[in-house]
Write an enzyme that holds these catalytic residues in place. Structure first.
Site, PDB file in Angstrom:
ATOM      1  N   GLY D 145      63.260 -67.126  34.649  1.00 27.31           N
ATOM      2  CA  GLY D 145      61.825 -67.155  34.865  1.00 27.31           C
ATOM      3  C   GLY D 145      61.098 -66.601  33.653  1.00 27.31           C
ATOM      4  O   GLY D 145      61.661 -65.867  32.836  1.00 27.31           O
ATOM      5  N   CYS D 146      59.831 -66.962  33.532  1.00 25.79           N
ATOM      6  CA  CYS D 146      59.067 -66.562  32.340  1.00 25.79           C
ATOM      7  C   CYS D 146      58.839 -65.052  32.310  1.00 25.79           C
ATOM      8  O   CYS D 146      59.046 -64.409  31.278  1.00 25.79           O
ATOM      9  CB  CYS D 146      57.757 -67.325  32.287  1.00 25.79           C
ATOM     10  SG  CYS D 146      56.790 -67.310  33.808  1.00 25.79           S
TER      11      CYS D 146
END
Lengths: 342, 342, 342, 342
Positions: D145-146
């Site tokens: 995930g970012c």
């Protein structure tokens, strides 16, 4: 009775916002407006949004031009307020939007601002426990910094109620107007649009000791504050996240009760319904503070979020609120809790 | 006397802005608020900036919920206003923020909106020559579109004074709130930030015939209007550039006199001093229109620029201004010419 | 063979963008980087996005520091290019991103820039009819202005095909980076975010005579150009709307054929499918130009819209494209038609 | 050898960014592009910035359309990756940009995502100690995930070096593209411009357990993570502030050495010179991570700040980096450390 009001620094953002609010205030008459390098210019060329004052011409900022008013707002660079205030006479209400008189500790002043400490005035955050009474009828008032206002109001109910360890972490995202109107390359639109940045990291921002002072005063003992400001691409608004370890046994219900109790009768601070989180747009142009708080049980931490318009409740709105208290008016006169959205 | 007011479509941008303005209006009491799919929800969850109304619950939009008020504002999708207005009774002031009753020509309605033409109501642009008198005491008012308001006010003094050929080119840059609150992919923040786009190019935008109607009415003959709207990355505000060939022999002085004469006594339209050009920030949240005009001698063309806040003077501010006229109040009651800047 | 390249003005926006593109160019070696007041500083402090060059130190901008390279890019204030170019030797490729050598008419230079006219160099817009051949092997090239590039490319197919009257109206919305990195109050983030403004209205913008020169050259006779620039809240990108009256009898099909023919084999200019309108985000960081055209039959006018990234195809991309032509490389080397979106 | 690549979810932001990067990658051939509701449309209508692919038509997302490629990127809603991956065959490199295979602990999956846990794949963060080797030649990779990417990289050197207490506070400000392209009212441009908001407060955001997993894995024991995400008005970019109490006796020099050592040989993670703080604009469109770290001695806390482009190194850039490792290519092929600024 109408109070005559002068504004020093009328070409800047703080001064302009004071004027915007005073234009909607029923109890004042706007008198002399002054500036530094912009003296001699029409206000309409500098603050084209203040249409009713467009033809006013700015005077130089001197004791002479400011004297003779009931109230003087100062929106000046650091270090210029003391000499003017001293000369203005004790019956003039002087409200300083700058930092000169916020800190009580000369050592902290020296460490963060440098130079000689001018002293301290009653601190213009009426929502601090016991503070409102000190502002009623005051003749000198130091308006709080924008970050200290929103950060303090986010967490002070928990401090006052003794729910957290005295070890507070603040990360606050601010719009660019807090940095003022002086042209600097890193504040150019091309630099700030589409960009988020951190600055003053590691406890070096000048607002740090002010937050410490506020929270330690309420706690009755030292509170550690780690403060990290962020610059985000918007003109106005600050959103502060404030976190601290919960003391053992403290429940989410206790937290909620503490906040509700603290703010139930405050005219400008509003605790949102559970589950609704603050956004800066909701308070744009208004004197409102919107607050929410939650408990992160996995890490046993209180997480509070608060938003203000940095120029309104964060500066000029607080200044007018304090003027109202100083003049014995209703505290909310000329101020609103309605934001400009979307 | 206080007028009771209902707002249909209170969860949308137009309805929200009407409420924001009504909260500062001394002559009204805010009654029923209605919505479509958001009926049953707290207003605070949908319009968190309207803090004093946070606990209001939205009713369904029906004749029953809206009846019994002195004034009803309609912020509804196209085609829904007629049946409600018909049922509300002739003594209720009904102010429609939608397009249903703006156009007088059924053919134009059919060409640009499709479906049956509902008719036309007094057009709520008091600054049009002769129009103000039609709005005093009116019981049905069609609020102009945002683009037509700013475009018409930019050029109508030149049309009225007979200074230009009837061949007008409008290019107007708008913020995104004019497109409403319905979620569409091309209006996502990720799509509009850092992005400028053209749409409705080639004379296809629905506001085109409305501008034609305004200008042709004043000219007393057909005026050609080429209209191109742009979407630019801001929430509010429209800046319109309006150009037309100058008639032979017309001088810049004549142009300036025409504009000064047209707007000198208007409460909301302000011709800027020569050389100062409008910017949308100056009118944010206000009912003001700022206008400037110049002559490009190399091409013998008049170039006018005007700005409005599309939600304020462009929609909800005009609606309140019209309500004031309808109710016999001072036209500027509850409205401001002061923008929120920076 | 690798060409050695120097960049004068490496701390500014044009210079920075030239470097960004050169870093992806297989045929060059980046040599000396110079600056004015920033000489002596690390590039990483000024252009932190150019990570591979972070440790480069800026030299002073002098003939000595720039000499000895195969190619020199000049990103300097007006008036500084002539003396440097003269001293650099005829075999050095000198590509000027400034305005000094764009205009052929000394009277126009005098009228819009003032001071003595330095002369004119081959104009770096290869997409102008016949222009590409003048740039192959050239040793001096004047990079076009950003507004002239996008405005010219939007309308030149119609001019070349003789479809319109020589009376063109340009309204172009630009991001702020076109104004450069010099700190000015009206370019502060607080001023430009949430704000659209007009400037240089009435034919006074310096890019006006350049557009006239381009279109008149293609038309073989004078073309009138009314040009109005707008500043909108984004860092990069220009969207130009260009309109002109259609000649009698010209059909939409003829218009479409003219554009398709003009741009079918151009590597960087792309006519969008009918009905799709350009947006600046699509060309961010790329050398592409996206164009669309329509006919507004009600007013018998051609309406074209084009977008560029003002720093890329509008300045630095064009400069690299011209370098490729000057060096005999494939014109598209190191350049892209892919934008950064969203 | 050229690898054939398919992209599922090519109309979304992750898929679009994968394609933008693949267009500049010398070792791939772009094969089938698929979508859900956009199947059958031209890519040019949905991703107009990807000009070289404008005429590609999107296929349905099925095993059949995706089969037969060397590499398949999945940019799909949660829960759709498992069945496709299972059917694709073990020799196909499948790189999932979604969350399905990131978490190793079924309980955490259940708690934060709900539903059945699909399992876990090699985690695509090569900069985690020991992780790169697990990705070389892998045939299934879960892209992080970012928020976890930027948060982990900001603090992991301190965790690995044993300098801090296992009690980490993350506040991260993100642009809006991280929320994807599905149209939701709170993500409209009108809502996000000029607005900062907090969401997922109190440890409820789904990326929380992923950060815990990363840091606990390196620490060899449980690390507490309090995570608060903010939405700020920009399309791309995340700035994470990560703080933790320093262990007794740890010096700023030790901290600096730990970070320098950790990242000296990393191709994409760059520790800035002391005193320079990261900004998201510096990494726009690039695979770079810029990091800075300081010690706040008054509160004895380490404060680290890191930035990424959430769509690039935060999603699609990491995906391509992992593809390079999986295929045995140089890890940096087709990826850049140069941002698009201003």
């Amino acid at each position: 009775m109408t109070a005559s009001v002068a504004v020093a620094g009328a070409s800047g953002y703080a001064g302009g916002e004071v004027l915007r609010l005073l234009l909607g205030h029923p109890g004042v008459e706007i008198g002399t407006l002054t500036a530094g390098s912009n003296a001699g210019e029409r206000l309409g060329a500098l603050q084209p949004h203040l249409l009713p004052l467009a033809d006013r011409v700015l005077a130089d900022t001197t004791v002479e031009t400011l004297a003779g008013h009931d109230v003087v707002f100062l929106g000046l660079p650091h270090g210029q307020s003391a000499s003017i205030a001293q000369a203005l006479g004790d019956d003039t209400v002087v409200i300083d939007c700058g930092a000169d008189f916020r800190l009580t500790d000369p050592g902290e002043w020296q460490a963060f601002y440098g130079g000689e400490h001018a002293g301290s005035w009653p601190y213009g955050l009426p929502e601090l426990p016991g503070q409102r009474d000190l502002l009623r009828g005051a003749r000198r008032i130091a308006v709080p910094g924008c970050y200290p206002t929103v950060s303090t109001l986010a967490i002070v109910p928990a401090v006052a109620a003794g729910l957290i360890e005295p070890d507070v972490t603040v990360v606050a995202a601010s719009g660019t107007s807090g940095a003022g109107k002086a042209a600097k390359p890193h504040l150019l639109g091309s630099e700030v649009m589409g960009n988020a940045s951190a600055y003053g990291v590691g406890g070096t921002h000048r607002h740090t000791p002010e937050i410490v002072q506020n929270l330690s005063g309420v706690a009755g003992g030292p509170v550690k504050v780690g403060f990290t400001p962020l610059l985000v691409p918007m003109s106005r608004g600050i959103l502060a996240t404030v976190q601290a370890p919960l003391l053992d046994g403290v429940t989410p219900e206790q937290v909620r009760v503490a906040y509700a109790t603290a703010y139930d009768s405050e005219p400008f601070v509003h605790l949102l319904p559970e589950g609704q989180w603050p956004q800066t747009q909701s308070v744009l142009g208004s004197n409102a503070v919107q607050v929410q708080v939650a408990v992160d049980e996995r890490v046993r931490r209180l997480v509070a979020v608060a938003v203000v318009d940095n120029l309104a409740k964060g500066t000029a709105g607080a200044a007018v609120q304090c003027m109202n208290l100083a003049l014995g008016l209703d505290e909310a006169t000329g101020l609103s809790t309605i934001g400009l959205a979307p």
